[in-house]
Design an enzyme around this catalytic site. Structure first.
Site, PDB file in Angstrom:
ATOM      1  CD  GLU A   1      -2.736   1.235   2.480  1.00 42.64           C
ATOM      2  OE1 GLU A   1      -2.700   0.329   3.324  1.00 42.64           O
ATOM      3  OE2 GLU A   1      -3.475   2.236   2.560  1.00 42.64           O
TER       4      GLU A   1
ATOM      5  NE  ARG B   1       3.992  -7.902  10.981  1.00 43.30           N
ATOM      6  CZ  ARG B   1       3.479  -7.105  10.025  1.00 43.30           C
ATOM      7  NH1 ARG B   1       2.504  -7.525   9.263  1.00 43.30           N
ATOM      8  NH2 ARG B   1       3.937  -5.896   9.873  1.00 43.30           N
TER       9      ARG B   1
ATOM     10  CE  LYS C   1       3.145   0.121   4.762  1.00 47.90           C
ATOM     11  NZ  LYS C   1       2.622  -0.011   3.406  1.00 47.90           N
TER      12      LYS C   1
HETATM   13  P1  ATP Z   1       2.912  -2.311   8.133  1.00 44.87           P
HETATM   14  O1  ATP Z   1       2.322  -3.357   8.990  1.00 44.87           O
HETATM   15  O2  ATP Z   1       4.373  -2.100   8.324  1.00 44.87           O
HETATM   16  O3  ATP Z   1       2.165  -1.024   8.165  1.00 44.87           O
HETATM   17  P2  ATP Z   1       1.571  -3.332   5.878  1.00 44.87           P
HETATM   18  O4  ATP Z   1       1.338  -4.773   6.050  1.00 44.87           O
HETATM   19  O5  ATP Z   1       0.435  -2.432   6.109  1.00 44.87           O
HETATM   20  O6  ATP Z   1       2.861  -2.899   6.680  1.00 44.87           O
HETATM   21  P3  ATP Z   1       1.654  -3.394   3.047  1.00 44.87           P
HETATM   22  O7  ATP Z   1       2.078  -2.300   2.169  1.00 44.87           O
HETATM   23  O8  ATP Z   1       0.227  -3.770   3.087  1.00 44.87           O
HETATM   24  O9  ATP Z   1       2.175  -3.009   4.493  1.00 44.87           O
HETATM   25  O10 ATP Z   1       2.554  -4.679   2.810  1.00 44.87           O
HETATM   26  C1  ATP Z   1       2.865  -5.187   1.546  1.00 44.87           C
HETATM   27  C2  ATP Z   1       3.242  -6.627   1.702  1.00 44.87           C
HETATM   28  O11 ATP Z   1       4.350  -6.763   2.599  1.00 44.87           O
HETATM   29  C3  ATP Z   1       2.107  -7.428   2.282  1.00 44.87           C
HETATM   30  O12 ATP Z   1       1.992  -8.634   1.538  1.00 44.87           O
HETATM   31  C4  ATP Z   1       2.530  -7.705   3.676  1.00 44.87           C
HETATM   32  O13 ATP Z   1       2.026  -8.931   4.122  1.00 44.87           O
HETATM   33  C5  ATP Z   1       4.057  -7.716   3.575  1.00 44.87           C
HETATM   34  N1  ATP Z   1       4.666  -7.336   4.845  1.00 44.87           N
HETATM   35  C6  ATP Z   1       4.419  -6.221   5.568  1.00 44.87           C
HETATM   36  N2  ATP Z   1       5.119  -6.227   6.713  1.00 44.87           N
HETATM   37  C7  ATP Z   1       5.843  -7.378   6.721  1.00 44.87           C
HETATM   38  C8  ATP Z   1       6.760  -7.975   7.650  1.00 44.87           C
HETATM   39  N3  ATP Z   1       7.083  -7.384   8.794  1.00 44.87           N
HETATM   40  N4  ATP Z   1       7.299  -9.181   7.316  1.00 44.87           N
HETATM   41  C9  ATP Z   1       6.989  -9.764   6.147  1.00 44.87           C
HETATM   42  N5  ATP Z   1       6.143  -9.267   5.248  1.00 44.87           N
HETATM   43  C10 ATP Z   1       5.557  -8.087   5.525  1.00 44.87           C
HETATM   44 MG    MG Z   2      -1.197  -4.036   4.878  1.00 42.93          MG
END
Ligand code: ATP
Ligand code: MG
Length: 598
Positions: free
Chosen positions: A55, A281, A291
């Site tokens: 995102e 994760r 984020k």
């Molecule tokens: P955050 O939790 O840091 O705000 P998010 O999950 O909202 O991150 P996205 O932009 O939706 O961020 O993530 C894009 C991809 O990265 C998704 O498939 C998500 O599952 C993966 N992802 C996000 N954080 C992690 C992590 N800590 N370890 C592994 N994969 C991750």
């Molecule tokens: Mg997300």
């Protein structure tokens, strides 16, 4: 049947086994690769298609790197492709700056989506048509309840939800209202479109989830074309299906969303059937990977920006001097698991040191200079010493470094009254200046305050190059710089951004765990002249001190270097203690380099 890919994987597995890895070997040939492998073997897919779906509401962090390495890695290993798809369904939080940074970061990590750059917003027309399809099939309805009322009707984990009074409104009425939601007739939050599934489902995600909400906000890509936007749940699986994604790999928090993902795929005329697979994760000690929190660190001024070298963002790690290969190696080391755990940040540093130890050119730099005058060295004489650029890489060759009567050494390489086990320079003691001569301290010059400002020494001309014909061996080897033309620099030393291994644990305020000493700026440092030509993105080993890289703040007359990492590898030590094996990556040269520091 063994395919080329299987062989490649087996080789990688061997490599992984050679390394000190906390992930068990079976995790390296991980459960996701096993699923994909079986799907390919059983002919379910002609081509493996994965996607990385960020995102664009912030910069990518090291957790995203794990997901990127996994998705692009699997696509590469199986001869398929990986799409970069922006999940841009939330216009109030998304910005062009983030879209650009994400593309740059994925590329820098070494991955290429080719022509397969997509946006969920590319599918807004299709998603809208599918929403209407669900309404017509009595699988969705417009709900007039407010957000609070919806929450209240939803029930809890132990109590079923209650139907909305609008759940059974006529199809035509829902169609009409949905159309008017789209045309902008209603304010934010006035109505939503919900799937009609089961308000009593034990899975909360199936209790008539919201598919569309009204958001009067311009979108970075579609502008004012829409004032209703699909939710993540409605956009994600359908986008996967449109793109022909075969394996939709996501983190564990989406496990409970999978039944909804499948329900939507089952009830819509989608062109393909992707399969969602969840993995754990990445969590790292001394680090926060969210984020939302990273954004606050930036906005509240705890760091200088998203790419501050202390940030766990990909752009921060890059600015810090971490090579992309080190991050990829780290992802390979930790593997992929089905349950959450927290990885020592030392393991990331260990992987990065492994790459830097092999690749980083060695140079001399003196962070806290102390003047040395060699009394028996002729005034005005200059010698060019040949110095090895990288003992780990003979092809890196040697370079010339000037040696003169006046030199700089590191202030803490001298002690007037050395305690036992301090082997470096002291009055009357002989040490080796690396690849130059043996010198002996004969006198100490102090200022009025009693502070040592200069050492007087003599050198032994027979030890040129750093060896004595009589075989004597000083206990310490020091780095040094000629006073002739060193480059002055500021050097920023970095430590963990959070002092607690588990920031914000036990109900503490996360920001109270910030490390007040995460950055220390040293002024008046001196660098070997060749370092003036090094550019951001190149990481150098300052001998005996650590790995450093120029910061983009450097100008032609004002060098600024960031310390990427120290040489000391605490993870390797832990491994050595735990397993009785020599720490990988602690080459003889490094042991000598740090050991000599006494
Ligand atoms: P955050 O939790 O840091 O705000 P998010 O999950 O909202 O991150 P996205 O932009 O939706 O961020 O993530 C894009 C991809 O990265 C998704 O498939 C998500 O599952 C993966 N992802 C996000 N954080 C992690 C992590 N800590 N370890 C592994 N994969 C991750
Ligand atoms: Mg997300």
């Amino acid at each position: 049947m063994t395919t080329g890919n299987d062989k490649q994987r087996a080789m990688r597995l061997d490599e992984a086994l050679m390394r000190p890895s906390p992930a068990s070997p079976s995790e390296r040939g991980d459960f996701i690769r096993e699923i994909v492998s079986a799907d390919v073997r059983e002919g379910r897919h002609a081509t493996v298609v994965t996607r990385f779906p960020p995102e664009p509401n912030g910069y990518l962090h090291i957790g995203h790197a794990k997901s990127i390495c996994l998705n692009f890695g699997i696509a590469n290993e199986f001869g398929g492709r990986c799409h970069l798809r922006f999940d841009d369904t939330n216009p109030t939080k998304e910005e062009q700056e983030y879209l650009d940074a994400i593309e740059a970061d994925v590329r820098w990590l070494g991955f290429d989506w080719g022509e397969h750059l997509y946006h969920a917003s590319d599918y807004f027309d299709q998603l809208y048509a599918w929403a209407i399809h669900l309404v017509r099939e009595r699988k969705a309805y417009v709900d007039d309840l407010s957000a609070d009322e919806i929450r209240e009707h939803r029930g809890t984990l132990t109590e079923p939800g209650r139907n909305s009074p609008w759940r059974d409104r006529p199809v035509d009425e829902s169609l009409d209202l949905f159309e008017r939601m789209r045309s902008g007739e209603f304010p934010n939050g006035a109505r939503v479109l919900r799937a009609r599934i089961d308000m009593a489902s034990p899975n909360m995600n199936l209790r008539d989830p919201v598919l569309y909400r009204i958001v009067h906000a311009a979108h970075p890509r579609t502008g004012d074309a829409w004032c209703i936007y699909p939710t993540y749940d409605f956009a994600h699986g359908q986008s996967d299906a449109i793109e022909g994604v075969t394996h939709s790999i996501c983190t564990l928090e989406f496990e409970d969303h999978r039944p909804l993902y499948d329900w939507l795929i089952d009830h819509l005329p989608v062109p393909s059937r992707p399969r969602q697979i969840e993995f754990a994760r990445l969590n790292l000690t001394h680090t926060v990977l969210s984020k939302r929190v990273l954004k606050r660190l930036v906005e509240d001024g705890h760091v200088r920006g998203w790419d501050d070298p202390r940030m766990p963002t990909i752009s921060g790690l890059r600015r810090r001097g971490f090579p992309a290969e080190g991050i990829r190696d780290f992802a390979a080391l930790i593997g992929v698991a089905k349950s959450d755990s927290t990885i020592e940040v030392g393991l990331l540093e260990h992987a990065v040191r492994g790459v830097l130890n092999r690749q980083a050119p060695r140079r001399f730099a003196v962070l806290d200079p102390l003047k040395v005058v060699i009394e028996n060295y002729p005034e005005g004489q200059v010698e060019e010493m040949d110095i090895v650029n990288n003992p780990e890489d003979p092809s890196a060759g040697t370079r010339k470094v000037r040696f003169t009567r006046e030199l700089w050494i590191e202030r803490d390489d001298f002690m007037e009254e050395p305690p036992p086990k301090y082997f470096r320079l002291a009055p009357g003691r002989e040490v080796r200046l690396r690849s130059a001569y043996f010198v002996t301290c004969t006198d100490v010059v102090k200022d009025d305050a009693g502070r040592v400002v200069e050492l007087r020494c003599t050198f032994d001309p027979a030890t040129r190059g750093g060896d004595a014909p009589d075989g004597r061996r000083p206990k310490a080897t020091l780095h040094w710089l000629s006073s002739d033309g060193p480059v002055p620099a500021k050097v920023r030393l970095y430590d963990h951004l959070f002092s607690s291994p588990d920031p914000g644990a036990d109900g503490r305020d996360l920001f109270a765990d910030l490390n007040p000493d995460s950055e220390t700026v040293l002024a008046g440092c001196l660098l070997e002249p060749s370092l003036a030509a090094v550019r951001p993105g190149e990481t150098i080993q300052f001998e005996r001190l650590g790995y450093f890289t120029p910061d983009p703040d450097s100008t032609s007359d004002h060098a600024v270097f960031n310390r990427t990492l120290t040489l000391k590898d605490t993870w390797a030590k832990v491994q050595a203690q735990g397993r009785g094996a020599p720490p990988a990556g602690s080459s003889p040269s490094r042991v000598e380099a740090t050991g000599a520091a006494g």
